[in-house]
Design an enzyme around this catalytic site. Sequence first.
Site, PDB file in Angstrom:
ATOM      1  N   SER A 143       0.872  -1.181   0.000  1.00 38.95           N
ATOM      2  CA  SER A 143       0.000   0.000   0.000  1.00 38.95           C
ATOM      3  C   SER A 143       0.905   1.226   0.000  1.00 38.95           C
ATOM      4  CB  SER A 143      -0.848   0.005   1.281  1.00 38.95           C
ATOM      5  OG  SER A 143      -1.461   1.257   1.483  1.00 38.95           O
ATOM      6  N   TYR A 156      -2.588  -0.477  10.714  1.00 45.04           N
ATOM      7  CA  TYR A 156      -2.662  -0.873   9.294  1.00 45.04           C
ATOM      8  C   TYR A 156      -1.384  -0.450   8.569  1.00 45.04           C
ATOM      9  CZ  TYR A 156      -4.043  -1.067   4.404  1.00 45.04           C
ATOM     10  OH  TYR A 156      -4.071  -1.347   3.052  1.00 45.04           O
TER      11      TYR A 156
HETATM   12  P1  NDP Z   1     -11.387  -6.040  -0.652  1.00 46.18           P
HETATM   13  O1  NDP Z   1     -11.973  -5.907   0.714  1.00 46.18           O
HETATM   14  O2  NDP Z   1     -12.288  -5.923  -1.823  1.00 46.18           O
HETATM   15  O3  NDP Z   1     -10.612  -7.432  -0.774  1.00 46.18           O
HETATM   16  C1  NDP Z   1      -9.931  -8.011   0.289  1.00 46.18           C
HETATM   17  C2  NDP Z   1      -9.783  -9.490   0.007  1.00 46.18           C
HETATM   18  O4  NDP Z   1      -9.027 -10.088   1.059  1.00 46.18           O
HETATM   19  C3  NDP Z   1     -11.129 -10.198  -0.064  1.00 46.18           C
HETATM   20  O5  NDP Z   1     -11.131 -11.103  -1.131  1.00 46.18           O
HETATM   21  C4  NDP Z   1     -11.188 -10.935   1.257  1.00 46.18           C
HETATM   22  O6  NDP Z   1     -11.925 -12.150   1.085  1.00 46.18           O
HETATM   23  C5  NDP Z   1      -9.719 -11.251   1.488  1.00 46.18           C
HETATM   24  N1  NDP Z   1      -9.436 -11.538   2.885  1.00 46.18           N
HETATM   25  C6  NDP Z   1      -9.565 -10.722   3.954  1.00 46.18           C
HETATM   26  N2  NDP Z   1      -9.244 -11.383   5.070  1.00 46.18           N
HETATM   27  C7  NDP Z   1      -8.920 -12.654   4.693  1.00 46.18           C
HETATM   28  C8  NDP Z   1      -8.533 -13.820   5.379  1.00 46.18           C
HETATM   29  N3  NDP Z   1      -8.377 -13.836   6.715  1.00 46.18           N
HETATM   30  N4  NDP Z   1      -8.277 -14.923   4.666  1.00 46.18           N
HETATM   31  C9  NDP Z   1      -8.429 -14.938   3.325  1.00 46.18           C
HETATM   32  N5  NDP Z   1      -8.794 -13.870   2.612  1.00 46.18           N
HETATM   33  C10 NDP Z   1      -9.044 -12.751   3.300  1.00 46.18           C
HETATM   34  O7  NDP Z   1     -10.236  -4.960  -0.703  1.00 46.18           O
HETATM   35  P2  NDP Z   1      -9.078  -4.683  -1.787  1.00 46.18           P
HETATM   36  O8  NDP Z   1      -9.274  -5.491  -2.986  1.00 46.18           O
HETATM   37  O9  NDP Z   1      -8.960  -3.232  -1.916  1.00 46.18           O
HETATM   38  O10 NDP Z   1      -7.791  -5.193  -0.964  1.00 46.18           O
HETATM   39  C11 NDP Z   1      -6.814  -6.049  -1.514  1.00 46.18           C
HETATM   40  C12 NDP Z   1      -5.445  -5.646  -0.983  1.00 46.18           C
HETATM   41  O11 NDP Z   1      -5.121  -4.354  -1.457  1.00 46.18           O
HETATM   42  C13 NDP Z   1      -5.338  -5.587   0.534  1.00 46.18           C
HETATM   43  O12 NDP Z   1      -4.115  -6.174   0.944  1.00 46.18           O
HETATM   44  C14 NDP Z   1      -5.328  -4.096   0.818  1.00 46.18           C
HETATM   45  O13 NDP Z   1      -4.639  -3.783   2.011  1.00 46.18           O
HETATM   46  C15 NDP Z   1      -4.601  -3.581  -0.401  1.00 46.18           C
HETATM   47  N6  NDP Z   1      -4.803  -2.164  -0.681  1.00 46.18           N
HETATM   48  C16 NDP Z   1      -6.041  -1.669  -1.015  1.00 46.18           C
HETATM   49  C17 NDP Z   1      -6.198  -0.320  -1.269  1.00 46.18           C
HETATM   50  C18 NDP Z   1      -7.517   0.274  -1.636  1.00 46.18           C
HETATM   51  O14 NDP Z   1      -7.618   1.513  -1.702  1.00 46.18           O
HETATM   52  N7  NDP Z   1      -8.555  -0.521  -1.911  1.00 46.18           N
HETATM   53  C19 NDP Z   1      -5.069   0.608  -1.192  1.00 46.18           C
HETATM   54  C20 NDP Z   1      -3.821  -0.024  -0.857  1.00 46.18           C
HETATM   55  C21 NDP Z   1      -3.703  -1.353  -0.615  1.00 46.18           C
HETATM   56  P3  NDP Z   1     -12.883 -12.828   2.164  1.00 46.18           P
HETATM   57  O15 NDP Z   1     -13.500 -11.742   2.982  1.00 46.18           O
HETATM   58  O16 NDP Z   1     -13.859 -13.574   1.300  1.00 46.18           O
HETATM   59  O17 NDP Z   1     -11.996 -13.740   2.937  1.00 46.18           O
END
Ligand code: NDP
Length: 256
Positions: A143, A156
Amino acid sequence: MDEERDNRWSGVAIITGASSGIGEAIARNLAPSAKGLVIAARRDARLNTLASELGDHVIPVKCDVQVQSDVTTLATTALEHFGAIDALVNNAGIARMASMLRCRVEDWDAIIDTNIKGVLYGIAAVLPQMLEQKTGNIINISSESARRIFLGAGVYCASKHAVRALSEGLQQDLSIRSRKDGNTIKVSTIAPGVVMTEFAESVTHEPTKLNLVRGMQSVDEPLSAKNIAECVQFVLESPAHVEVGEMTVRPVKQNM
Ligand code: NDP
């Protein structure tokens, strides 16, 4: 057209957090040319729907990245079905932010267990196979907060600083080893700015969630998940001798 398709990445990848947002977009982007994908998350109904849309070479696996044995299963699934692991995209992550003054220890634990330990479990799951192959790509989604501290997001931000640090550490260890065994395993971090996804949904402190949603919505022309998926593709399709270390990608008009 055919030539274009021939040049596309055609390996085997594991993608965590593929049930929504960036992970789902990565799966959608890689699926047409990949030999095989193992897509992982906790919401298996979503994974199943996505896999059936993308094709038989996409295997959905219910996985909680906080549980090491779940993550190990991703590697064994990839090997059983496709016989190799060419890439791991450690994308699963949660936001669960709040002022540290609130001492929300459960949120702290969840962030550390998901965003740091989940990434380490992913690395441990694939490294033995990649070291045997002497090739592979480990892509960790960090990030912008891997380098900046955003107000109310101390833990975070710490987790994403850790992802950057452990990625660099792994890269160093691999390059030392490559002098002996010639491995070309690459480690990359992709550090997005604001991407419109369900990211804020994981925040459990409601006022913080509201602030985060407002902040994200205030960005004119934020990134799409597909923008990040295309960065992953760029990393994977780089020439064999080129390792993308850290790639920061942000909306031009981001003001947070
Ligand atoms: P989403 O919330 O759409 O996606 C997050 C994903 O992580 C989901 O598929 C969720 O699936 C999965 N997840 C969360 N916890 C677990 C777990 N314990 N085990 C397995 N899977 C898990 O958010 P984003 O797509 O935005 O996030 C993806 C990445 O990008 C993250 O690492 C986030 O920190 C990073 N990021 C996002 C930014 C943004 O602005 N959106 C900016 C910078 C970084 P499920 O709940 O089904 O398990």
